[in-house]
Motif scaffolding. Structure first.
Motif, mmCIF file in Angstrom:
data_model
loop_
_atom_site.group_PDB
_atom_site.id
_atom_site.type_symbol
_atom_site.label_atom_id
_atom_site.label_comp_id
_atom_site.label_asym_id
_atom_site.label_seq_id
_atom_site.Cartn_x
_atom_site.Cartn_y
_atom_site.Cartn_z
ATOM 1 N N PRO A 10 1.447 -1.176 -1.359
ATOM 2 C CA PRO A 10 0.901 -2.523 -1.300
ATOM 3 C C PRO A 10 0.412 -2.924 0.084
ATOM 4 O O PRO A 10 0.651 -2.226 1.075
ATOM 5 N N MET A 11 -0.271 -4.055 0.104
ATOM 6 C CA MET A 11 -0.634 -4.699 1.367
ATOM 7 C C MET A 11 0.225 -5.962 1.447
ATOM 8 O O MET A 11 0.465 -6.614 0.433
ATOM 9 N N LEU A 31 9.881 10.867 -4.339
ATOM 10 C CA LEU A 31 8.846 11.606 -3.604
ATOM 11 C C LEU A 31 8.751 11.120 -2.173
ATOM 12 O O LEU A 31 8.966 9.935 -1.899
ATOM 13 N N ASP A 32 8.390 12.017 -1.268
ATOM 14 C CA ASP A 32 8.095 11.586 0.098
ATOM 15 C C ASP A 32 6.609 11.792 0.342
ATOM 16 O O ASP A 32 6.157 12.907 0.564
ATOM 17 N N PHE A 33 5.861 10.701 0.249
ATOM 18 C CA PHE A 33 4.403 10.791 0.433
ATOM 19 C C PHE A 33 3.958 10.331 1.819
ATOM 20 O O PHE A 33 2.792 10.028 2.046
ATOM 21 N N ARG A 55 6.438 -4.435 4.182
ATOM 22 C CA ARG A 55 5.685 -3.302 3.626
ATOM 23 C C ARG A 55 6.499 -2.001 3.733
ATOM 24 O O ARG A 55 6.548 -1.213 2.794
ATOM 25 N N ASP A 56 7.149 -1.812 4.879
ATOM 26 C CA ASP A 56 7.984 -0.614 5.062
ATOM 27 C C ASP A 56 9.101 -0.556 4.018
ATOM 28 O O ASP A 56 9.412 0.506 3.484
ATOM 29 N N GLU A 94 11.202 1.783 -1.084
ATOM 30 C CA GLU A 94 11.596 1.570 -2.489
ATOM 31 C C GLU A 94 10.774 2.471 -3.416
ATOM 32 O O GLU A 94 11.305 3.060 -4.358
ATOM 33 N N LEU A 95 9.463 2.577 -3.136
ATOM 34 C CA LEU A 95 8.587 3.422 -3.965
ATOM 35 C C LEU A 95 8.993 4.892 -3.872
ATOM 36 O O LEU A 95 9.007 5.606 -4.870
#
Length: 223
Positions: free
Chosen positions: A17-18, A172-174, A159-160, A165-166
């Motif tokens: 997100p932004m 996954l580590d994107f 945002r961090d 959380e995502l």
């Protein structure tokens, strides 16, 4: 007099997100932010940002973080430019804070035009206040005005948190989610290969990065 600062975090990433942060404080005590050592959030460590965010929220007279998800950004981009999206988002934060004066980080090559557009957008919901409010729009405002630095910090910290959380949710580590991050690019390439060029809803589908990866995959298939 109530003054505020507004800034964004995550305008450029291809993943996640932004967040648009806004912080309001009585002008007579605005120097507190300087004393706390707020600075351009990009120049601070994540730990320092977290510590400062807690202090900012404690001393502020009001704060708000607007979260805009990847699919929302994709939908909005069908009808407006990224700069126009920023105007709409900044106006939503203004609606929450309603200060007498606001400093904003200009999301347009012409800072004055950004201020004029922001006033016009704000007038749609707060016509009387839009006539009175003073809007100061400047490039690199987060390095000049402590209220904007404070807004930048709370936006970045939020945002961090959402990115972490995502990562947990997807297992996954994107990386950071920015197109320039090798980890992010590697994740997108791998995912694209495994899912025939389709990407999950945490990815901003309208980003050029995604188009480029789809092209890369097509070329690889044709070989």
């Amino acid at each position: 007099m109530m003054i505020a600062g507004i800034d964004e975090a995550g305008k450029g990433p291809v993943i996640g997100p932004m967040c648009i942060g806004g912080v309001k404080i009585e002008e007579s005590k605005a120097h507190i932010f300087k004393v706390l050592g707020v600075a351009d959030s990009k120049k601070l460590t994540p730990k320092k940002r977290e510590q400062l965010a807690a202090q900012i929220k404690k001393h502020a007279d009001g704060f708000f973080v607007l979260e805009v998800g990847p699919s929302q950004i994709d939908e909005l981009r069908k009808i407006m430019t990224m700069n126009e999206i920023m105007v709409v988002c900044f106006a939503k934060v203004l609606e929450q804070l309603k200060p007498d004066l606001v400093y904003v980080d200009a999301a347009d090559v012409k800072a004055e035009r950004f201020a004029a557009n922001l006033r016009r957008q704000y007038a749609k919901t707060s016509s009387d206040h839009a006539k009175k409010i003073e809007i100061i729009s400047m490039h690199q405002a987060d390095a000049i005005y402590p209220t904007v630095s404070a807004a930048s910090i709370i936006a970045k910290v939020r945002r961090d948190e959402l990115i972490e959380e995502l990562k947990k949710e997807w297992g996954l580590d994107f990386g950071s989610g920015y197109p320039s991050d090798p980890k992010t690019k590697e994740f997108l390439l791998k995912w694209g290969k495994e899912h025939s060029g389709e990407f999950p809803n945490i990815v901003r589908q309208s980003w050029q990065t995604v188009e480029n990866i789809r092209e890369e995959l097509k070329k690889a298939e044709q070989k």
